[in-house]
Design an enzyme around this catalytic site. Structure first.
Site, PDB file in Angstrom:
ATOM      1  N   HIS A 156       0.840  -1.216   0.000  1.00 17.65           N
ATOM      2  CA  HIS A 156       0.000   0.000   0.000  1.00 17.65           C
ATOM      3  C   HIS A 156       0.869   1.259   0.000  1.00 17.65           C
ATOM      4  O   HIS A 156       0.444   2.310   0.466  1.00 17.65           O
ATOM      5  CB  HIS A 156      -0.941   0.033   1.213  1.00 17.65           C
ATOM      6  CG  HIS A 156      -1.718  -1.222   1.413  1.00 17.65           C
ATOM      7  ND1 HIS A 156      -2.975  -1.430   0.898  1.00 17.65           N
ATOM      8  CD2 HIS A 156      -1.380  -2.387   2.052  1.00 17.65           C
ATOM      9  CE1 HIS A 156      -3.397  -2.644   1.224  1.00 17.65           C
ATOM     10  NE2 HIS A 156      -2.445  -3.244   1.909  1.00 17.65           N
ATOM     11  N   SER A 277      16.040  20.167 -17.323  1.00 15.01           N
ATOM     12  CA  SER A 277      14.868  20.984 -17.611  1.00 15.01           C
ATOM     13  C   SER A 277      15.326  22.231 -18.351  1.00 15.01           C
ATOM     14  O   SER A 277      16.375  22.800 -18.032  1.00 15.01           O
ATOM     15  CB  SER A 277      14.180  21.365 -16.298  1.00 15.01           C
ATOM     16  OG  SER A 277      13.411  22.535 -16.472  1.00 15.01           O
ATOM     17  N   LYS A 283      17.020  20.699 -12.169  1.00 15.78           N
ATOM     18  CA  LYS A 283      16.310  19.443 -12.428  1.00 15.78           C
ATOM     19  C   LYS A 283      17.168  18.375 -13.078  1.00 15.78           C
ATOM     20  O   LYS A 283      18.029  18.646 -13.903  1.00 15.78           O
ATOM     21  CB  LYS A 283      15.092  19.706 -13.329  1.00 15.78           C
ATOM     22  CG  LYS A 283      13.967  20.473 -12.673  1.00 15.78           C
ATOM     23  CD  LYS A 283      13.286  19.733 -11.530  1.00 15.78           C
ATOM     24  CE  LYS A 283      12.504  18.522 -11.972  1.00 15.78           C
ATOM     25  NZ  LYS A 283      11.360  18.870 -12.837  1.00 15.78           N
ATOM     26  N   GLU A 290      10.057   7.248 -17.256  1.00 18.81           N
ATOM     27  CA  GLU A 290       8.719   7.767 -17.562  1.00 18.81           C
ATOM     28  C   GLU A 290       8.238   7.294 -18.932  1.00 18.81           C
ATOM     29  O   GLU A 290       7.086   6.904 -19.114  1.00 18.81           O
ATOM     30  CB  GLU A 290       8.727   9.292 -17.504  1.00 18.81           C
ATOM     31  CG  GLU A 290       8.994   9.817 -16.103  1.00 18.81           C
ATOM     32  CD  GLU A 290       9.347  11.289 -16.121  1.00 18.81           C
ATOM     33  OE1 GLU A 290       8.428  12.103 -15.991  1.00 18.81           O
ATOM     34  OE2 GLU A 290      10.530  11.624 -16.291  1.00 18.81           O
TER      35      GLU A 290
END
Ligand code: ARG
Length: 452
Positions: A156, A277, A283, A290
């Site tokens: 969970h 970025s 970043k 992804e």
């Protein structure tokens, strides 16, 4: 001008609208398989006397020359080629002249495309298995690298039990090994030659489909010629094998994303395998992970499309089936790319996970009572109540004293305080295949043997 295999009964050539709508170039990928199939077909035709030795020799030489062009990326498709099959036949005609017209003896593009696709998938299944093995090796190496590092295992997405990080990483090797089995499995069913089925019903010519299969190095021939040209379940199965492997990779991908967050800070990936970025100078983004998730989504959609494509199709070949290739190749490419990229990403990983919260040892405390004869249900309640009391006083399990334990249940002993160490929890883990150090060592031993 168009290269058609079917002009005879038509009074006019195909309209541009028909051509643009019906011609799909994705089958160009089957070029080498198409030539391989034709070489076997010619050999079978010669053996059965349907081609003379001279004719077969000429066709074989021509096809071999086309294979050389294909190997050297020198084969030129023309806009006027309706499909890969007509392109090869057109080129053969250019090279050997009239006798090229004998190539298609006893054959239809229906059994031809079915064969090409099977040959292609048998080859790419081997490549995907290779990619999955490389991935497994990278995961095994990462597991060896992190040694006995202990982290929280989650259910969970809440800290649940202490586990060796290696055990967590090796879980993905277990999934990948099943993915490999799926490719091996579908390969067995795919290894059947449809050649000789013709358009759908076989031929009046003395073809020898068994010999064709043998010449192709395939396990056997079709049993039913109509099934041979109509079946695409191996395409769905292959696509599922890819998609399931991508779904597995996407689970790892999510963890890679999670683990690189400032909040987790468990892993650093190589600069060369992450992106920056354009706006925020600080970043460092895990794009490979992804996009692996993104490609899994695409694959799921295309797999669904493949199933829908076959649903309700009457026997036997229907042109709808042409759509199978673009979908299939999209899925196959997605897996090939994701495997390569995720393997590299994992290979670049440096793990530095934070230790688990001591509360992950709550089960160990309960199990200590169980060993003294306390029913598990009661032990569970005792430890839960103690945690609640501690939390009420603003304390965590790591701050508990022996007095807290004994107050919770007099059957606790002073030595039990040491049970609240997460690494100790892993050391005591002894069930087979569980998240203990010995189990991890055994898995590594088995996996090393299996993968090398
Ligand atoms: N391009 C077709 C396909 O991929 C090849 C088979 C064509 N057969 C036919 N009867 N038109 O399915």
């Amino acid at each position: 001008m168009t290269t058609r295999m079917w002009g005879g009964r038509f009074s006019e050539g195909p309209d541009r609208i028909l051509w643009d709508f019906t011609v799909d170039h994705s089958d160009r990928r089957l070029l080498r398989e198409d030539i391989t199939g034709s070489l076997a077909h010619v050999a079978m035709l010669a053996e059965t006397g349907l081609l003379s030795g001279v004719e077969a020799g000429t066709l074989t030489k021509g096809l071999q020359a086309i294979m050389t062009e294909a190997d050297g990326n020198a084969f030129r498709f023309l806009e006027s080629d309706e499909d890969v099959h007509s392109a090869v036949e057109r080129r053969l005609g250019e090279l050997v002249g009239e006798v090229a017209g004998k190539l298609h003896t006893g054959r239809s593009r229906n059994d031809q495309v079915a064969l090409d696709l099977r040959l292609y998938l048998l080859r790419s299944a081997g490549a995907r298995i290779g990619g999955l093995r490389e991935f497994c090796l990278a995961m095994v190496e990462a597991a060896e690298q992190v040694g006995d590092t202990v982290v929280a295992g989650y259910t969970h997405l809440q800290q649940a039990q202490a586990v060796p990080l290696a055990h967590h990483l090796l879980a993905y090797v277990s999934t990948a090994l099943r993915d490999i089995e799926r490719f091996e499995d579908v390969s067995r069913r795919m290894d059947v030659s449809p050649l000789g089925a013709g358009a759908l019903g076989g031929s009046s010519l003395p073809l020898d489909p068994d010999r064709s299969a043998e010449l192709l190095g395939m396990a056997g021939r079709y049993m039913n010629s109509m099934d041979a040209v109509a079946a695409r379940d191996h395409v769905s199965e292959y696509a599922f094998a890819c998609t399931q492997a991508l779904v597995h990779l996407s689970r790892l991908a999510t963890e890679c994303v999670l683990w690189t967050t400032t909040e987790f800070g468990w892993v650093t990936f190589g600069d060369a395998l992450t992106t920056g970025s354009s706006a925020m100078p600080h970043k460092k983004n895990p794009d490979i992970a992804e996009l692996t998730r993104g490609r899994a989504a695409t694959a799921i959609g295309q797999l669904t499309g493949l199933m829908a494509l076959q649903k309700g199709l009457p026997m036997t070949y229907n042109r709808d089936l042409q759509e199978d290739k673009a979908a299939l190749f999209t899925i196959d490419d997605a897996l090939a790319g994701a495997l390569e990229a995720m393997t590299a990403l994992i290979g670049s990983a440096e793990f530095h996970p934070s230790p688990p919260d001591p509360s992950v040892t709550a089960l160990d405390l309960a199990e200590a009572l169980v060993e003294r004869g306390v029913p598990f249900r009661e032990a569970h309640r005792v430890v839960g109540a103690m945690l609640a009391t501690l939390a009420g006083g603003g304390r965590s399990l790591s701050e508990a004293t022996i007095a807290d334990l004994v107050e919770a249940d007099p059957r606790f002993e002073p030595a039990d305080l040491s049970l609240t160490d997460p690494a100790g929890s892993v050391s005591r883990r002894r069930s087979t295949g569980g998240a203990g150090f010995a189990s991890v060592r055994e898995q590594l031993r088995i996996l090393r043997r299996r993968l090398t």
